[in-house]
Design a protein around this motif. Structure first.
Motif, PDB file in Angstrom:
ATOM      1  N   ASP A  60       0.322  -1.378  -0.054  1.00  0.00           N
ATOM      2  CA  ASP A  60       0.231   0.095  -0.564  1.00  0.00           C
ATOM      3  C   ASP A  60       0.991   1.361   0.190  1.00  0.00           C
ATOM      4  O   ASP A  60       2.595   0.946   0.282  1.00  0.00           O
ATOM      5  CB  ASP A  60      -0.897   0.183   1.103  1.00  0.00           C
ATOM      6  CG  ASP A  60      -1.511  -1.133   1.174  1.00  0.00           C
ATOM      7  OD1 ASP A  60      -2.159  -1.857   0.276  1.00  0.00           O
ATOM      8  OD2 ASP A  60      -2.666  -1.666   2.380  1.00  0.00           O
ATOM      9  N   ARG A  61      -0.032   2.633  -0.839  1.00  0.00           N
ATOM     10  CA  ARG A  61       1.213   3.434  -0.786  1.00  0.00           C
ATOM     11  C   ARG A  61       0.431   4.634  -0.017  1.00  0.00           C
ATOM     12  O   ARG A  61      -0.676   4.854   0.166  1.00  0.00           O
ATOM     13  CB  ARG A  61       1.384   3.643  -1.865  1.00  0.00           C
ATOM     14  CG  ARG A  61       0.815   4.151  -3.169  1.00  0.00           C
ATOM     15  CD  ARG A  61       1.378   3.895  -4.375  1.00  0.00           C
ATOM     16  NE  ARG A  61       0.683   4.752  -5.550  1.00  0.00           N
ATOM     17  CZ  ARG A  61      -0.394   3.581  -5.977  1.00  0.00           C
ATOM     18  NH1 ARG A  61      -0.974   1.885  -5.504  1.00  0.00           N
ATOM     19  NH2 ARG A  61      -1.262   4.119  -6.863  1.00  0.00           N
ATOM     20  N   ASN A  62       1.154   5.867   0.040  1.00  0.00           N
ATOM     21  CA  ASN A  62       0.460   6.863   0.089  1.00  0.00           C
ATOM     22  C   ASN A  62      -0.659   7.297   1.817  1.00  0.00           C
ATOM     23  O   ASN A  62      -1.723   7.980   1.460  1.00  0.00           O
ATOM     24  CB  ASN A  62      -0.340   7.826  -1.036  1.00  0.00           C
ATOM     25  CG  ASN A  62       0.935   7.938  -2.182  1.00  0.00           C
ATOM     26  OD1 ASN A  62       2.007   8.463  -2.418  1.00  0.00           O
ATOM     27  ND2 ASN A  62       0.410   7.608  -2.860  1.00  0.00           N
ATOM     28  N   GLU A  63      -0.222   6.509   2.753  1.00  0.00           N
ATOM     29  CA  GLU A  63      -1.193   6.551   3.582  1.00  0.00           C
ATOM     30  C   GLU A  63      -0.953   7.793   4.646  1.00  0.00           C
ATOM     31  O   GLU A  63      -0.483   8.739   4.167  1.00  0.00           O
ATOM     32  CB  GLU A  63      -0.353   5.776   4.713  1.00  0.00           C
ATOM     33  CG  GLU A  63      -0.838   4.766   5.938  1.00  0.00           C
ATOM     34  CD  GLU A  63      -0.636   4.366   7.180  1.00  0.00           C
ATOM     35  OE1 GLU A  63       0.319   4.344   7.317  1.00  0.00           O
ATOM     36  OE2 GLU A  63      -0.936   2.846   6.963  1.00  0.00           O
ATOM     37  N   ASP A  64      -2.454   8.172   5.054  1.00  0.00           N
ATOM     38  CA  ASP A  64      -2.486   9.111   5.656  1.00  0.00           C
ATOM     39  C   ASP A  64      -3.387   8.609   7.285  1.00  0.00           C
ATOM     40  O   ASP A  64      -3.611   7.382   7.056  1.00  0.00           O
ATOM     41  CB  ASP A  64      -3.648  10.102   5.226  1.00  0.00           C
ATOM     42  CG  ASP A  64      -4.010  11.028   6.439  1.00  0.00           C
ATOM     43  OD1 ASP A  64      -2.617  11.799   7.068  1.00  0.00           O
ATOM     44  OD2 ASP A  64      -4.302  11.664   5.730  1.00  0.00           O
ATOM     45  N   THR A  65      -2.677   9.487   8.283  1.00  0.00           N
ATOM     46  CA  THR A  65      -3.306   8.383   9.266  1.00  0.00           C
ATOM     47  C   THR A  65      -3.925   9.779  10.748  1.00  0.00           C
ATOM     48  O   THR A  65      -3.964  11.265   9.848  1.00  0.00           O
ATOM     49  CB  THR A  65      -1.939   8.104  10.330  1.00  0.00           C
ATOM     50  OG1 THR A  65      -0.959   9.564  10.731  1.00  0.00           O
ATOM     51  CG2 THR A  65      -1.300   6.857   9.799  1.00  0.00           C
ATOM     52  N   ARG A  66      -4.507   9.182  11.813  1.00  0.00           N
ATOM     53  CA  ARG A  66      -5.636   9.947  11.812  1.00  0.00           C
ATOM     54  C   ARG A  66      -5.906   9.756  13.604  1.00  0.00           C
ATOM     55  O   ARG A  66      -5.931   8.118  13.523  1.00  0.00           O
ATOM     56  CB  ARG A  66      -6.984  10.673  11.440  1.00  0.00           C
ATOM     57  CG  ARG A  66      -7.290  11.927  12.150  1.00  0.00           C
ATOM     58  CD  ARG A  66      -7.031  12.834  11.847  1.00  0.00           C
ATOM     59  NE  ARG A  66      -6.387  13.622  11.153  1.00  0.00           N
ATOM     60  CZ  ARG A  66      -7.212  13.912  10.009  1.00  0.00           C
ATOM     61  NH1 ARG A  66      -7.876  14.086   9.995  1.00  0.00           N
ATOM     62  NH2 ARG A  66      -5.926  13.812   9.112  1.00  0.00           N
ATOM     63  N   SER A  67      -5.638  10.387  14.349  1.00  0.00           N
ATOM     64  CA  SER A  67      -5.442   9.948  16.044  1.00  0.00           C
ATOM     65  C   SER A  67      -6.818  10.758  16.198  1.00  0.00           C
ATOM     66  O   SER A  67      -7.393  12.137  16.252  1.00  0.00           O
ATOM     67  CB  SER A  67      -4.609  10.638  17.103  1.00  0.00           C
ATOM     68  OG  SER A  67      -3.305   9.465  16.610  1.00  0.00           O
ATOM     69  N   PHE A  68      -7.781   9.931  17.042  1.00  0.00           N
ATOM     70  CA  PHE A  68      -9.118  11.209  17.418  1.00  0.00           C
ATOM     71  C   PHE A  68      -9.671   9.702  18.717  1.00  0.00           C
ATOM     72  O   PHE A  68      -8.940   9.101  18.968  1.00  0.00           O
ATOM     73  CB  PHE A  68      -9.888  10.550  16.300  1.00  0.00           C
ATOM     74  CG  PHE A  68     -10.814   9.011  16.126  1.00  0.00           C
ATOM     75  CD1 PHE A  68     -11.637   8.815  16.458  1.00  0.00           C
ATOM     76  CD2 PHE A  68     -10.453   8.304  14.861  1.00  0.00           C
ATOM     77  CE1 PHE A  68     -12.598   7.494  15.880  1.00  0.00           C
ATOM     78  CE2 PHE A  68     -10.456   7.850  14.484  1.00  0.00           C
ATOM     79  CZ  PHE A  68     -11.259   6.954  15.087  1.00  0.00           C
ATOM     80  N   LYS A  69     -10.726  10.640  18.914  1.00  0.00           N
ATOM     81  CA  LYS A  69     -10.854   9.662  20.861  1.00  0.00           C
ATOM     82  C   LYS A  69     -12.472   9.626  20.437  1.00  0.00           C
ATOM     83  O   LYS A  69     -13.079  10.695  19.966  1.00  0.00           O
ATOM     84  CB  LYS A  69     -11.194  11.029  22.359  1.00  0.00           C
ATOM     85  CG  LYS A  69      -8.912  11.010  21.139  1.00  0.00           C
ATOM     86  CD  LYS A  69      -9.746  12.276  22.944  1.00  0.00           C
ATOM     87  CE  LYS A  69      -7.910  12.601  22.588  1.00  0.00           C
ATOM     88  NZ  LYS A  69      -6.464  12.066  23.205  1.00  0.00           N
TER      89      LYS A  69
END
Length: 305
Positions: free
Chosen positions: A294-303
């Motif tokens: 896989d490529r061009n990953e985006d990440t996001r932390s949330f609660k």
């Protein structure tokens, strides 16, 4: 995912188109001109060929602000919506946030400095003029990062004007940048300003989580996740990690979705996930083909509370 940190701003050398056309649907305009900043490093092999569609009118007072981040070895633009004071017009508010605040996501950054003076105006429904003092450019950047910083300003200005209904999104929106009222300034010592400029194709992030924003709190139950890919119809892999005691993260849910292809929603994706209370990290990436990763990953932390 280890995007670029501000300490290595000057180390990125990638070919950047400075001027390119854009339309309301995000594709290049046949009437736009383009130019490249010379680069001594590599090109952008996986960069999308289109710019992001112009933002649509919204009732929210939040300002769309673009930041710079890195994924897959390339540098791209990412957007956040920010709360801003209402003393100034929408374009000025968004640009002031871009130049004076820090991104919510620690993986993003801005090379701009808080300016002593900043003013904007719109003429003819398709030209935005930005007049900023020279202290905004007090960062040491190479030519490629300087070009990205200028595009960061252009994307933010056009997004703010479009989302507030101040411009005709059916036209190609152009931006002229003045420095202390003059047109002959060389931004960051690298980019000549004064001419009309448009959104450059290929600079917006290939995969982009829109909502929830970084460290946002959402209600437990069905959590809606939205995002965008620059490749309509492309398969995307997603994964939810849940934080445990001691700071470790364990896989919680995973799956696959497809970016939309319909007009007006091209590239958009939506997930509705049932999540109990906890701290989570979302990861979304373009699915590799033929056994490729896989490529061009985006990440996001949330609660979830």
């Amino acid at each position: 995912m280890g995007r670029l940190r501000p300490a290595v701003l000057a180390g990125i050398l990638v070919l950047v188109p400075v001027l390119a056309g854009c339309t309301a649907e995000g594709g290049p305009s046949s009437t736009g001109t383009s130019a490249s900043v010379p680069a001594t490093g590599g090109t952008m092999p996986d960069a999308p060929s289109t710019s992001a569609p112009l933002e649509t009118t919204q009732s929210s007072n939040k300002a769309p602000v673009y930041w710079i981040g890195r994924t897959g070895g390339n540098v791209f633009l990412y957007r956040e919506f920010r709360d801003v004071p209402e003393q100034e017009n929408p374009v000025t508010r968004a640009l002031r946030a871009m130049m004076s605040e820090k991104p919510l996501d620690p993986d993003f950054f801005t090379p701009w400095q808080n300016p002593d003076k900043l003013a904007t105006s719109i003429s003819g429904k398709d030209v935005i003029t930005v007049d900023v003092s020279s202290d905004a450019f007090n960062s040491n950047l190479d030519a490629d990062m300087a070009a990205r910083a200028i595009q960061q300003l252009i994307y933010t200005a056009t997004a703010a004007a479009a989302s507030s209904g101040l411009i005709d999104t059916g036209q190609q929106i152009r931006v002229r940048i003045l420095v202390d009222g003059h047109t002959d300034y060389v931004a960051f010592g690298k980019v000549q300003l004064g001419a009309l400029m448009t959104r450059a194709a290929g600079l917006v992030a290939p995969v982009w989580i829109i909502d929830p924003q970084e460290n946002a709190e959402v209600a437990a139950g069905s959590v809606k996740i939205t995002g965008r890919s620059t490749s309509p119809g492309a398969k995307l892999h997603w994964q939810i990690l849940q934080s445990a005691d001691g700071g470790s993260k364990a896989p919680f849910l995973s799956g696959e979705t497809t970016a939309a292809t319909g007009q007006g929603q091209a590239g958009a994706f939506t997930l509705a996930l049932n999540l109990p209370p906890g701290d989570y990290e979302l990861r979304v990436a373009q699915a590799g083909s033929g056994g490729e990763p896989d490529r061009n990953e985006d990440t996001r932390s949330f609660k979830v509370r």
